[in-house]
Enzyme design. Sequence first.
Site, PDB file in Angstrom:
ATOM      1  CG  ASP A 193       3.137  -0.045   7.698  1.00  0.00           C
ATOM      2  OD1 ASP A 193       2.564  -0.443   6.669  1.00  0.00           O
ATOM      3  OD2 ASP A 193       2.535   0.185   8.758  1.00  0.00           O
ATOM      4  CG  HIS A 220      -0.444  -0.025   2.516  1.00  0.00           C
ATOM      5  ND1 HIS A 220      -0.043   1.109   3.173  1.00  0.00           N
ATOM      6  CD2 HIS A 220      -0.221  -1.049   3.367  1.00  0.00           C
ATOM      7  CE1 HIS A 220       0.408   0.780   4.377  1.00  0.00           C
ATOM      8  NE2 HIS A 220       0.323  -0.516   4.526  1.00  0.00           N
ATOM      9  CG  ASP A 261       1.073  -3.923   4.984  1.00  0.00           C
ATOM     10  OD1 ASP A 261       1.976  -3.104   5.222  1.00  0.00           O
ATOM     11  OD2 ASP A 261      -0.097  -3.775   5.373  1.00  0.00           O
ATOM     12  CD  GLU A 291      -3.148  -1.436   5.868  1.00  0.00           C
ATOM     13  OE1 GLU A 291      -3.375  -2.408   6.611  1.00  0.00           O
ATOM     14  OE2 GLU A 291      -2.468  -0.456   6.262  1.00  0.00           O
ATOM     15  CD  GLU A 292      -0.870   2.120   7.800  1.00  0.00           C
ATOM     16  OE1 GLU A 292      -1.557   1.650   8.708  1.00  0.00           O
ATOM     17  OE2 GLU A 292       0.292   1.717   7.539  1.00  0.00           O
TER      18      GLU A 292
END
Lengths: 458, 458
Positions: free
Chosen positions: A292, A280, A354, A326-327
Amino acid sequence: MRLKLFTLVLTILAFNARAQNEDSLKIRAIADEILLHSSAYENLRVLTKQVGGRLSGSPQTYKAEAWGHKALEKAGADRVLEQPCLVPHWVRGGKDLLVLPGWSTHILDVLALGNSVGTGPKGISAPVILVNSFEELEKKKDQVKGKIVFYNIKFNDTYIKTFEAYRDAVVYRGAGPSQAAKYGAVGVLIRSMSHAADNNPHTGTTRYNDSFPKIPAAAMGLQDADKLAAYLVKASELVPEVRVNLTTNGKMLPDTVAHNIIGEITGSEFPDQIITIGGHLDSWDPAEGAHDDGSGCVHSIEVLRALKAIGYKPKRTIRVVLFANEENGTRGGLKYAEEAKLKKEKHIFALESDEGGFTPRGFGVTMPADQLNKLRSWLPLLSPYGISEINNGGGGSDIGPLAKELGTPLAGLQPDSQRYFDIHHARSDVFEAVNKRELELGAVSIAALIYLVDKYGL
Amino acid sequence: MRLKLFTLVLTILAFNARAQNEDSLKIRAIADEILLHSSAYENLRVLTKQVGGRLSGSPQTYKAEAWGHKALEKAGADRVLEQPCLVPHWVRGGKDLLVLPGWSTHILDVLALGNSVGTGPKGISAPVILVNSFEELEKKKDQVKGKIVFYNIKFNDTYIKTFEAYRDAVVYRGAGPSQAAKYGAVGVLIRSMSHAADNNPHTGTTRYNDSFPKIPAAAMGLQDADKLAAYLVKASELVPEVRVNLTTNGKMLPDTVAHNIIGEITGSEFPDQIITIGGHLDSWDPAEGAHDDGSGCVHSIEVLRALKAIGYKPKRTIRVVLFANEENGTRGGLKYAEEAKLKKEKHIFALESDEGGFTPRGFGVTMPADQLNKLRSWLPLLSPYGISEINNGGGGSDIGPLAKELGTPLAGLQPDSQRYFDIHHARSDVFEAVNKRELELGAVSIAALIYLVDKYGL
């Protein structure tokens, strides 16, 4: 008859040996290409240093999209598409502060949780109540009203794989604020989900339950959390309450448009069968999002680049997806699956990276037993590159919706997890925390598995 | 009869299952003890930050010995002994310099190789000749006289396990200077044995061949080596030679006395059967020797501490040895084996940790096939802690002499090797490069294996 059977067995064995030898050589060629000519590390440097933190809706979102588009073209994608989707647009809004009147260093370093509401410019001043679990909150529920609940949930150090400690602790970040609000709390402090020996707060998203008031919430570093907890225990013998002042400035703006960036190589034999590889693009704002999930993005791009560079023509369509969000919403993955369903696409396999750019150790997969066994039968081909296990269970947030909507078998790269929660969602998730070779070996492992899935199907 | 056999098989299986379950619980208890209460990280902090680099014969040698003695007592050794041995006493003697007249930044960062002779205070000024292999040196042997040979041997990035790249390259550090002196060279420059993206030179020992003159030799960082090589290639078209001035100040003083520090728990059933666990106390001078081999020392001490702390009473004698001198002489290990032979000690197993404090992945062993298979049969007990392979081949420099003198079976911890040569023998081998949990998991793996060897023998 016996002799015939014997001959047949020999033929099969010879074929398998030949196939395996061919695969072994092909994977070696992929590995050499990546270890000698990878663009993953340089791509990551540009993403982290020239774009930086890229929370959905921030100006960096669009810089990151442009970066991804260009990187996929350069890697050799047949075409690069941008798939629009609505994403949450949360802004931090300013410096988060926790002030303890009377402490010698009385301004503590905190980070508001993603999607949380702000306190207003004056902050909220309230007594703190310490709890070590939801059970304890339940017991103390009559004392919570008007207070700031401090969840001091320690990471369990005895788990060997650190994601298990995270799984236990993260429920407090997700549900803790609303659970406290249910009993009248006015704010929440949360011990960061980490083993780190430093004092960096680790942010991450919270999910409000609409049945209760939305209250501000912030994460604290481990050293401050330990100090505050010890102070509260000691103070409880001397004074009726310890008041703190928490200031956060978070605000949820209307949804905005971002894009999944999709680069594709069309399959030569079964172009309608799609293999997705992704990471992502979005990241938390205080850091560079190197592990990340900058690593997952550059892993995915590198797989495409390396397959192309060695002249491999995939039978199936290989699609690299840099997911938009995503987060704090998983909107990128939801959109991707929604469109796949609408277009009746055939997704035979999806893999996400991820869990960081650390040295690879295995894959975690969610798929029927026969497919799992097929993957395990390839372990002798993967183990020379560091993959020693295919675990039952795993995938990734962004590809989860594909499984839900289309039943797609999923896999997630599982790098060594020891360092991941030292830097996860914290300021320390920077380019310098990524090792070039470890990053490249992750790409080697993914590319090897994708090659095998493409060649043999699932 | 059949029923009896069936019953017997069932009994054996039940016993094995029970034994395995007991072992699994014991190893879990060891792991919990280490992950929750380890002293390894704090011990390492003191060794690296309060003692620092500790080349044999330096004042830090004796500080490190005192540290080790105290740490072993604190860990709960029944007794701690100091075994004296003569060690080489090489001193760096000053700042090493490489000057390229005419370069914009013309002073390059170099480090003299350990045990090498100095150039004298004025340095040596001579033309440089670039070679990429001993074969090339051989071809150019007539051009070498009076020159400084620059071995620009690149680490092979395509090896997955980095020790294989080191094995290929390190011969140039060991034998390169004498090989060049054989053809009349007056000095040697060596590309550091590393993948590191930085410019730190990596030192290490060289071994002169007494048949040829001893000439000065120094290591260069990778960036400078690349620049110098490119410059030499370019300059060769324009000028007859490129002269440099190399200054090193190394001096070999007479041997001095240092000590193997030995901490022991006496076996309760077979006290004469000795299991050795070790690392080496000495380190190169420019760094803190955190991974090499502070980690091995604190791993070994931690194994003793943890076994004692959970109340395990070993059947066999467990001996932790902090070897006095590995880097530039292996004198600690030689002395230990010599004494063991003199005293007719029975050494049933020796394990060394000297590949860093990174996340554990396996053991490399040197022992007969039946013993190797026995170790492999324990893999299901070790794999939950990160040990996925027992490789044929391995041990450690300090325990090598035990195998030679007494035929002792050897094992070496094999942590993940990707980061090791980034910091090996360079200034960057500092405490901060070691991760607490990775270090602790190394100790868990070793302690688990030692427990099994102690319980079942080999």
